[in-house]
Design a protein around this motif. Sequence first.
Motif, PDB file in Angstrom:
ATOM      1  N   ARG A  27       8.623  -2.281  12.796  1.00  0.00           N
ATOM      2  CA  ARG A  27       9.394  -2.996  11.771  1.00  0.00           C
ATOM      3  C   ARG A  27       8.693  -2.978  10.417  1.00  0.00           C
ATOM      4  O   ARG A  27       9.348  -2.884   9.368  1.00  0.00           O
ATOM      5  N   LEU A  28       7.367  -3.051  10.414  1.00  0.00           N
ATOM      6  CA  LEU A  28       6.620  -3.099   9.153  1.00  0.00           C
ATOM      7  C   LEU A  28       6.342  -1.719   8.572  1.00  0.00           C
ATOM      8  O   LEU A  28       6.026  -1.600   7.386  1.00  0.00           O
ATOM      9  N   ALA A  29       6.452  -0.677   9.388  1.00  0.00           N
ATOM     10  CA  ALA A  29       6.073   0.672   8.951  1.00  0.00           C
ATOM     11  C   ALA A  29       6.795   1.137   7.687  1.00  0.00           C
ATOM     12  O   ALA A  29       6.160   1.665   6.756  1.00  0.00           O
ATOM     13  N   PRO A  30       8.145   0.965   7.552  1.00  0.00           N
ATOM     14  CA  PRO A  30       8.812   1.434   6.325  1.00  0.00           C
ATOM     15  C   PRO A  30       8.301   0.740   5.064  1.00  0.00           C
ATOM     16  O   PRO A  30       8.134   1.385   4.025  1.00  0.00           O
ATOM     17  N   ASP A  31       8.034  -0.566   5.168  1.00  0.00           N
ATOM     18  CA  ASP A  31       7.532  -1.299   4.001  1.00  0.00           C
ATOM     19  C   ASP A  31       6.121  -0.831   3.638  1.00  0.00           C
ATOM     20  O   ASP A  31       5.794  -0.689   2.444  1.00  0.00           O
ATOM     21  N   ILE A  32       5.295  -0.599   4.629  1.00  0.00           N
ATOM     22  CA  ILE A  32       3.929  -0.130   4.356  1.00  0.00           C
ATOM     23  C   ILE A  32       3.965   1.245   3.700  1.00  0.00           C
ATOM     24  O   ILE A  32       3.238   1.508   2.730  1.00  0.00           O
ATOM     25  N   GLU A  33       4.831   2.119   4.192  1.00  0.00           N
ATOM     26  CA  GLU A  33       4.940   3.463   3.623  1.00  0.00           C
ATOM     27  C   GLU A  33       5.414   3.405   2.175  1.00  0.00           C
ATOM     28  O   GLU A  33       4.863   4.078   1.295  1.00  0.00           O
ATOM     29  N   ALA A  34       6.452   2.582   1.918  1.00  0.00           N
ATOM     30  CA  ALA A  34       6.998   2.482   0.559  1.00  0.00           C
ATOM     31  C   ALA A  34       5.957   1.916  -0.408  1.00  0.00           C
ATOM     32  O   ALA A  34       5.803   2.404  -1.540  1.00  0.00           O
ATOM     33  N   LEU A  35       5.218   0.894   0.024  1.00  0.00           N
ATOM     34  CA  LEU A  35       4.200   0.298  -0.837  1.00  0.00           C
ATOM     35  C   LEU A  35       3.044   1.260  -1.087  1.00  0.00           C
ATOM     36  O   LEU A  35       2.474   1.309  -2.176  1.00  0.00           O
ATOM     37  N   THR A  36       2.680   2.025  -0.066  1.00  0.00           N
ATOM     38  CA  THR A  36       1.605   3.007  -0.227  1.00  0.00           C
ATOM     39  C   THR A  36       1.970   4.042  -1.281  1.00  0.00           C
ATOM     40  O   THR A  36       1.149   4.397  -2.145  1.00  0.00           O
ATOM     41  N   VAL A  37       3.220   4.514  -1.238  1.00  0.00           N
ATOM     42  CA  VAL A  37       3.683   5.496  -2.230  1.00  0.00           C
ATOM     43  C   VAL A  37       3.661   4.883  -3.633  1.00  0.00           C
ATOM     44  O   VAL A  37       3.197   5.507  -4.597  1.00  0.00           O
ATOM     45  N   ARG A  38       4.133   3.631  -3.737  1.00  0.00           N
ATOM     46  CA  ARG A  38       4.185   2.987  -5.058  1.00  0.00           C
ATOM     47  C   ARG A  38       2.785   2.723  -5.613  1.00  0.00           C
ATOM     48  O   ARG A  38       2.529   2.945  -6.803  1.00  0.00           O
ATOM     49  N   THR A  68       0.089   4.400  -4.977  1.00  0.00           N
ATOM     50  CA  THR A  68      -0.455   5.704  -5.382  1.00  0.00           C
ATOM     51  C   THR A  68       0.085   6.115  -6.750  1.00  0.00           C
ATOM     52  O   THR A  68      -0.652   6.620  -7.610  1.00  0.00           O
ATOM     53  N   GLU A  69       1.406   5.885  -6.968  1.00  0.00           N
ATOM     54  CA  GLU A  69       2.004   6.214  -8.260  1.00  0.00           C
ATOM     55  C   GLU A  69       1.380   5.391  -9.384  1.00  0.00           C
ATOM     56  O   GLU A  69       1.053   5.904 -10.454  1.00  0.00           O
ATOM     57  N   LEU A  70       1.228   4.092  -9.144  1.00  0.00           N
ATOM     58  CA  LEU A  70       0.701   3.198 -10.179  1.00  0.00           C
ATOM     59  C   LEU A  70      -0.753   3.518 -10.513  1.00  0.00           C
ATOM     60  O   LEU A  70      -1.171   3.415 -11.675  1.00  0.00           O
ATOM     61  N   GLU A  71      -1.531   3.885  -9.515  1.00  0.00           N
ATOM     62  CA  GLU A  71      -2.941   4.216  -9.749  1.00  0.00           C
ATOM     63  C   GLU A  71      -3.101   5.454 -10.627  1.00  0.00           C
ATOM     64  O   GLU A  71      -4.106   5.598 -11.331  1.00  0.00           O
ATOM     65  N   SER A  72      -2.105   6.324 -10.610  1.00  0.00           N
ATOM     66  CA  SER A  72      -2.200   7.565 -11.391  1.00  0.00           C
ATOM     67  C   SER A  72      -1.706   7.402 -12.824  1.00  0.00           C
ATOM     68  O   SER A  72      -1.853   8.307 -13.640  1.00  0.00           O
ATOM     69  N   GLN A  73      -1.091   6.240 -13.144  1.00  0.00           N
ATOM     70  CA  GLN A  73      -0.544   6.035 -14.486  1.00  0.00           C
ATOM     71  C   GLN A  73      -1.613   5.482 -15.426  1.00  0.00           C
ATOM     72  O   GLN A  73      -2.227   4.458 -15.136  1.00  0.00           O
ATOM     73  N   PRO A  74      -1.807   6.123 -16.580  1.00  0.00           N
ATOM     74  CA  PRO A  74      -2.813   5.626 -17.541  1.00  0.00           C
ATOM     75  C   PRO A  74      -2.307   4.384 -18.275  1.00  0.00           C
ATOM     76  O   PRO A  74      -1.109   4.147 -18.367  1.00  0.00           O
ATOM     77  N   VAL A  75      -3.231   3.610 -18.803  1.00  0.00           N
ATOM     78  CA  VAL A  75      -2.889   2.434 -19.607  1.00  0.00           C
ATOM     79  C   VAL A  75      -2.748   2.878 -21.065  1.00  0.00           C
ATOM     80  O   VAL A  75      -3.691   3.425 -21.646  1.00  0.00           O
ATOM     81  N   ILE A  76      -1.578   2.657 -21.633  1.00  0.00           N
ATOM     82  CA  ILE A  76      -1.314   3.018 -23.028  1.00  0.00           C
ATOM     83  C   ILE A  76      -1.139   1.726 -23.819  1.00  0.00           C
ATOM     84  O   ILE A  76      -0.233   0.932 -23.539  1.00  0.00           O
TER      85      ILE A  76
END
Length: 537
Positions: A412-423, A425-433
């Motif tokens: 039951r928790l797997a889809p939420d964990i996967e979605a949060l992991t992807v998000r 990862t995306e946020l960590e790659s975005q620079p602060v402007i």
Amino acid sequence: MSGKRTKARGLGVIRLSKHSNRPDDPSTSPERQKHHILDAADKRGIEIVGWAEDLNVSARKIAPWKRPQLGLWLPNLAQETPTGGRSDEFDCLIFWKIDRIARSVGDFAQLIKWAGENDKNLIATDGTVDLSTNYGKAMAQIVAVFAELEADIIKERVNDGRQALRDEGRWGGGRYPYGFIPRQQDSGGWKLEHHPENAEVLREIVRRVIAGESMNAIGRRFDVRGVPTPSGGKLWEQMHLTPILRHRALIGESTYNGEPVRDDLGRIIQACDPLITRTEWDSLQKRLDAVSIPKNRQPGVSMLLRIGFCGRCGFPLWLRRKTIKGVEYRYSGCSGAWCATQKRTCDALGIRADFLEGMIEEMLMSAIGDLEMIEQIDTMGEDRREELAEKSAKLADLLVASAGAPESVKIRLAPDIEALTVRVTELESQPVIEPVRTQVGTGQTYRQLWESSDDKERRRLLVESGIRVEATKLDGTNQGMSVALIERPGREDDAIMIKQERGISVTLFIPHNLAQRATGNPAVKLLWRRSPLPVAV
């Protein structure tokens, strides 16, 4: 019906609700309804003399006599003595089924009563209604009850379905908030996602409002740039942006009637990815609260609304109007003295508004009238660190909950964990402007803008400039005095300017940066010390 005619005159009635579950269903289409009506009229020897075709009209919400087309033929039955319409041009109303003419028992009962009193007939082509017989009248009442019950059941079913979708964080249909767009998901259903262009426009609006820019100024800026409006029609400057900026979809929340939807554990359900951070949301709502105008205000706009305060107690100044012998007089007074719903907290007297506004204008123009109005241009930054921290914390909580849990819980928790992991990862790659703010001259002085504006525009100019006013009425022993711009004691954020005249004391609080421009002196030293002036009569 009249015996002077060989044929009864019939008015064909067609209605199609925009709330139909299947608007393309041929069984309810206007063409299908017209076919049934023509066929029934031909069999009964009725001549169709006109058509009342109301499309996208709900029978539950709009009575037959108030509809755009049918209302032209019927008198207004809501009146004690119905008038209007063209009822002398037809003998009967012909419609396919009873729900095409009415879905309210009350509306249909009124229509039956009017028809009986005016020698008119109501005919449903499916045979359920015909007022030419007593049996037909009785059946009409019974069928109307079931038509209203069916409408209630349909409404309840639709609402239940939409509520279930909201509970799952999915889009339930209907209008969606500006800045978002519904997209069909691979797993089924629809969810709101950020619109590729409008989301950035909305983020810019949020940041400008938080920075203190007025809605009208933002609207003018977007109109000059040619940014498409949400409606695709009106200018931005003519739009009311507050509902857009109050919508909780900005922070990703699922809502119903403006309130967040919660799950069984009381947690707010997320309908989409947030467009702004929680800190930005809180700052935005605080700014909207500060500039909003009360709904119960008196007609007209007070130039000092929410920027004028009592010099004695600090309560807001209110505007009142009195008409004496046909002449209107306006007065500004302390809300603590005038409020009728609470105990009087101040004994300050009212001030003639034209005197007060004249003093404020004179003080402002002498201090900043010849300064050029400066406009702030913000280049948006991008900082997702707050969202990254929030999503990382949620991911950590889910990983802890999943560790050592039963297999059913892990699934039951797997889809939420996967979605949060992807998000994450995306946020960590975005620079602060970092955002950049520049100031550009408008080419107009404060005096030019002031003289070309009405009270509403002048209030906006004061708000945008960050100017605050305190005023009170003095007793008759006070002499006139004037103090030009000086630093406010104990404060560095604004300077003050004082004037006493006609028994009125006015203090202007002017932002420090504006005072510096007015004096050309970063320290804003005392420019004009107190000097007694004769009291004006």
